[in-house]
Design an enzyme around this catalytic site. Structure first.
Site, PDB file in Angstrom:
ATOM      1  N   LYS A   1       6.726   9.029  29.677  1.00 20.57           N
ATOM      2  CA  LYS A   1       7.944   9.679  30.188  1.00 20.57           C
ATOM      3  C   LYS A   1       7.491  10.979  30.853  1.00 20.57           C
ATOM      4  O   LYS A   1       7.934  12.090  30.514  1.00 20.57           O
ATOM      5  CB  LYS A   1       8.910   9.918  29.010  1.00 20.57           C
ATOM      6  CG  LYS A   1      10.286  10.389  29.381  1.00 20.57           C
ATOM      7  CD  LYS A   1      11.122   9.338  30.103  1.00 20.57           C
ATOM      8  CE  LYS A   1      12.464   9.943  30.527  1.00 20.57           C
ATOM      9  NZ  LYS A   1      13.197   9.109  31.488  1.00 20.57           N
TER      10      LYS A   1
ATOM     11  N   TYR B   1       6.141  10.350  14.899  1.00 17.10           N
ATOM     12  CA  TYR B   1       6.259   9.909  13.511  1.00 17.10           C
ATOM     13  C   TYR B   1       5.383  10.742  12.572  1.00 17.10           C
ATOM     14  O   TYR B   1       5.563  10.709  11.361  1.00 17.10           O
ATOM     15  CB  TYR B   1       5.888   8.429  13.366  1.00 17.10           C
ATOM     16  CG  TYR B   1       6.858   7.478  14.064  1.00 17.10           C
ATOM     17  CD1 TYR B   1       7.950   7.959  14.753  1.00 17.10           C
ATOM     18  CD2 TYR B   1       6.661   6.107  14.021  1.00 17.10           C
ATOM     19  CE1 TYR B   1       8.830   7.105  15.398  1.00 17.10           C
ATOM     20  CE2 TYR B   1       7.535   5.242  14.658  1.00 17.10           C
ATOM     21  CZ  TYR B   1       8.621   5.750  15.347  1.00 17.10           C
ATOM     22  OH  TYR B   1       9.481   4.898  15.983  1.00 17.10           O
TER      23      TYR B   1
ATOM     24  N   ASP C   1      11.808   4.210  30.415  1.00 21.29           N
ATOM     25  CA  ASP C   1      13.146   3.649  30.647  1.00 21.29           C
ATOM     26  C   ASP C   1      13.081   2.502  31.652  1.00 21.29           C
ATOM     27  O   ASP C   1      13.720   1.460  31.474  1.00 21.29           O
ATOM     28  CB  ASP C   1      14.148   4.740  31.078  1.00 21.29           C
ATOM     29  CG  ASP C   1      13.543   5.789  32.000  1.00 21.29           C
ATOM     30  OD1 ASP C   1      12.332   5.709  32.290  1.00 21.29           O
ATOM     31  OD2 ASP C   1      14.283   6.691  32.435  1.00 21.29           O
TER      32      ASP C   1
ATOM     33  N   ASP D   1       9.791  -4.324  19.895  1.00 23.02           N
ATOM     34  CA  ASP D   1      10.937  -5.063  19.348  1.00 23.02           C
ATOM     35  C   ASP D   1      11.736  -5.711  20.481  1.00 23.02           C
ATOM     36  O   ASP D   1      12.241  -6.818  20.338  1.00 23.02           O
ATOM     37  CB  ASP D   1      11.842  -4.136  18.526  1.00 23.02           C
ATOM     38  CG  ASP D   1      11.428  -4.100  17.055  1.00 23.02           C
ATOM     39  OD1 ASP D   1      10.250  -4.397  16.766  1.00 23.02           O
ATOM     40  OD2 ASP D   1      12.275  -3.790  16.201  1.00 23.02           O
TER      41      ASP D   1
ATOM     42  N   ASP E   1       7.068   1.255  19.551  1.00 18.40           N
ATOM     43  CA  ASP E   1       7.905   0.696  18.482  1.00 18.40           C
ATOM     44  C   ASP E   1       9.117   0.006  19.104  1.00 18.40           C
ATOM     45  O   ASP E   1       9.458  -1.147  18.789  1.00 18.40           O
ATOM     46  CB  ASP E   1       8.340   1.853  17.554  1.00 18.40           C
ATOM     47  CG  ASP E   1       8.928   1.365  16.242  1.00 18.40           C
ATOM     48  OD1 ASP E   1       9.030   0.142  16.052  1.00 18.40           O
ATOM     49  OD2 ASP E   1       9.284   2.208  15.413  1.00 18.40           O
TER      50      ASP E   1
END
Ligand code: NAD
Length: 361
Positions: free
Chosen positions: A191, A141, A223, A251, A247
């Protein structure tokens, strides 16, 4: 104790839910004899309308002068066509960066009285109590270089996932410390099978673990983590991860708690000279334009964020626990907003805020 708190109501349901969080803060301040100095500022779409800038200099100044900031939400469809650098969300990213709040704490807790609101089977979600620690000021970001290049029809877009050892160390150290005050387990999510960035992340966490022999550390690929959160959420205690992964995973965590309207968050950075931790407190949800202005918004995530402010910025654990217990009591009473699917007619945003205050008494 004297609290200097900046309130940034923002857009959509932001003003409605922060009003109830402020009601609860003022109630607690009066009951426990603290003085509270509240100031209000502009952020997001509300700031664009008033000043043309989603993060005006005045808001930056007010935030840096305050011990803690309580934010509603930013973003509205009317601003969706603006370039990313001018959108309301840019104001939020700027605020986080200005305050240098690098660790975002998102508790995911399954209340027994809300178990039917979760789309997952009761026996899977029962007992879920996770703290997701998301790195907040680095990664994709913020990384440079970024942008879109090339002629129309043949563009190339670029974003960079950048982390220094120091940035990884400080947020992971906080996660280890938090795990120490909970059930002693830390899951670091990355990852590392594909990204060099994640390989450094994993190396740094593994090295830090030597300082925390009492904490059980596991590494998990993002994942797999997305899957395990839904398959066996009770196996997690503290989860630490970088900005983008956090993020998305947090959620996903909202599904476990029954409604996104239940999830508070705390973003913490440096310690101030007066001993308070500079913090930014906000519900995980957005501005919910579909229900804004109708008194339907669930204020419990904003109220939970106010409780987190008392706990993390001011060290007032008794007052914070009183708010969280009152939230539990209101949930048990069934007087909740429509998103929690009450058996009877839903309560309004304001009725829930008042009920939390009454339950604190
Ligand atoms: P959202 O979280 O605003 O809404 C998603 C769904 O959840 C909607 O159906 C909404 O009605 C419901 N919901 C959200 N909060 C609720 C609450 N407190 N009570 C009851 N129901 C609630 O996400 P979105 O629709 O993807 O985004 C809307 C706007 O908010 C966009 O402009 C987005 O950029 C912005 N946004 C801001 C933040 C933030 O300020 N931190 C976070 C996410 C999205």
């Amino acid at each position: 104790m004297h609290w200097r708190v900046l309130v940034l109501p923002g857009d959509g349901i932001g003003p409605e839910v922060t009003r109830e969080a402020v009601r609860v803060l003022e109630h607690v301040a009066a009951k426990w004899g603290h003085s509270i100095e509240l100031r209000e500022g502009l952020l997001g779409g509300a700031a664009i309308r008033a000043t043309g800038n989603p993060f005006p200099a005045e808001t930056r100044k007010l935030a840096l002068e305050s011990d803690a900031t309580l934010l509603g939400a930013v973003g509205l469809p009317e601003f969706d066509d603006l370039p990313p650098s001018e959108r309301p969300e840019k104001g939020l990213l700027g605020l986080r960066k200005a305050l240098d709040v690098y660790a975002n704490l998102r508790p995911v807790y399954c209340y027994e009285s809300l178990i039917e609101s979760s789309p997952l089977k009761n026996d899977i979600v029962r007992g879920t109590d996770i703290l997701i620690v998301r790195e907040l000021t680095g990664g994709l970001y913020f990384g440079q270089p970024r942008g879109v290049e090339g002629a129309a029809g043949a563009e190339t877009a670029l974003n960079s996932m950048v982390y220094s050892r120091g940035e990884i160390e400080r947020v992971c150290r906080m996660a280890f410390e938090l795990a120490r005050n909970r059930r002693g387990k830390l899951t670091s999510v990355d990852k590392a099978n594909v990204l060099e960035n994640s390989q450094l992340w994993r190396r740094v966490v593994t090295q830090l673990a030597a300082e925390y022999p009492d904490i059980e550390l596991e590494h998990m690929l993002v994942d797999n983590c997305a899957m395990q959160l839904l398959l066996r959420p009770t196996a997690f205690d503290v989860v630490v991860t970088e900005n983008l992964f956090g993020d998305i995973l947090s959620d996903e965590g909202s599904v476990l708690a029954g409604s996104i309207g239940m999830l508070p968050s705390a973003s913490i950075g440096s310690q101030l000279p007066n001993g308070a931790w500079r913090g930014l407190y906000e519900p995980v949800h957005g501005s919910a334009p579909d229900i804004a202005g109708q008194g339907k918004a669930n204020p419990l995530a904003a109220i939970g964020s106010a409780a987190a402010m008392l706990e993390y910025s001011f060290g007032l654990t008794e007052e914070a626990a009183a708010i969280n217990d009152a939230v539990s009591a209101v949930l048990d009473s069934g007087g909740v907003t429509a998103d929690l699917k009450p058996a009877g007619p839903p309560a309004s945003t304001e009725e829930v805020g008042r009920a939390v205050c009454a339950a604190i008494n």
